[in-house]
Scaffold this active site. Structure first.
Site, PDB file in Angstrom:
ATOM      1  N   LYS A 112       0.850   5.166  -2.353  1.00 43.40           N
ATOM      2  CA  LYS A 112       0.698   6.541  -1.603  1.00 43.40           C
ATOM      3  C   LYS A 112       1.764   7.444  -1.714  1.00 43.40           C
ATOM      4  O   LYS A 112       1.985   8.586  -1.933  1.00 43.40           O
ATOM      5  CB  LYS A 112       0.255   6.282   0.071  1.00 43.40           C
TER       6      LYS A 112
ATOM      7  N   TYR B 160       0.722  -1.257   0.099  1.00 40.92           N
ATOM      8  CA  TYR B 160       0.048  -0.036   0.107  1.00 40.92           C
ATOM      9  C   TYR B 160       0.999   1.299  -0.023  1.00 40.92           C
ATOM     10  O   TYR B 160       0.560   2.267  -0.724  1.00 40.92           O
ATOM     11  CB  TYR B 160      -0.816   0.024   1.268  1.00 40.92           C
TER      12      TYR B 160
END
Length: 245
Positions: free
Chosen positions: A150, A146
């Site tokens: 980002k 993840y």
């Protein structure tokens, strides 16, 4: 004061921050084009209009933007909040998961921008907001799937802020900490300063209305992570590992 947008397009609007922002903006008079793959989960309000969308489908995005502007008028805010998450486990290293999360979290917003940007350029106006995360500040345990997506969004937003200003287009990046959403519900580790999505949405709207580039919250968690960035990298990594063990 009223919000400065007439039509806002929000992806990932079926849950979490996206859904809460959609509702709060609609309650303040903004026409909200809410997009997600699962239409029944989208929030209901007279000012919320549903436009189904998978942000990994580039052709569908172009059609979606065309439909929104035909029905609601020119989009003046695009908030890209669609996201995918899975906790990383080194014993289950999965390339398919890396690809899927990258396609949703990073390439998805770029494809949405690709459909919206030519319209903003013609009008010499508009704001783009990417929902990234404080997980993009630095590597964190369990965030290998993840966090890099980002971090890429934060880097992209910084570059675009400089590149798009001459066209009258504003860019923001939203970096939340832990927020109570379906994505975080399955986490089996402590989540410091956990926020509800309504509070996160209010802070997001406040920051966008003020024209801020970075909108990051909750402040104590943001400050801790930014202070850690100032440390020598070896010390920082050892501290993070100890703090999250």
């Amino acid at each position: 004061m009223a919000l400065p947008w007439k039509v806002a397009w929000i992806t990932g609007a079926s849950t979490g921050i996206g859904a809460a922002v959609a509702l709060q903006m609609a309650e303040q008079g903004v026409k909200v084009a809410a997009s997600a793959r699962h239409l029944p989960s989208l929030p209901q309000h007279p000012n919320i209009f549903h436009f189904p969308l998978d942000v990994t489908d580039n052709a569908a995005i172009a059609v979606c933007v065309e439909n929104i502007e035909n029905q609601l008028g020119p989009i003046d805010l695009g908030l890209f909040a669609a996201g995918a998450y899975r906790a990383f486990n080194p014993e289950d290293f999965d390339m398919a998961t890396f690809r899927r999360i990258n396609e949703v979290n990073y390439l998805g917003p770029i494809q949405c921008l690709n459909a919206l940007l030519p319209r903003f350029k013609v009008r010499k106006a508009g704001r783009v907001a990417f929902v990234a995360s404080v997980a993009g500040y630095q590597g964190l345990p369990k965030a290998a799937y993840y966090g890099p997506t980002k971090a890429a969004l934060i880097n992209l937003a910084e570059a675009l802020w400089m590149e798009l200003r001459p066209f009258g287009i504003d860019v923001s990046v939203v970096n939340p900490g832990f927020v109570e959403t379906p994505m975080t519900a399955g986490n089996d580790f402590p989540m410091p300063f956990l926020m509800n999505p309504e509070k996160a949405a209010a802070l997001t709207i406040k920051g966008l209305k003020a024209g801020r580039f970075e909108i990051a919250y909750p402040l104590p968690f943001v400050l801790i992570l930014k202070l850690l960035q100032k440390l020598p990298v070896g010390l920082k990594l050892r501290l993070l590992q100890r703090m999250t063990a």
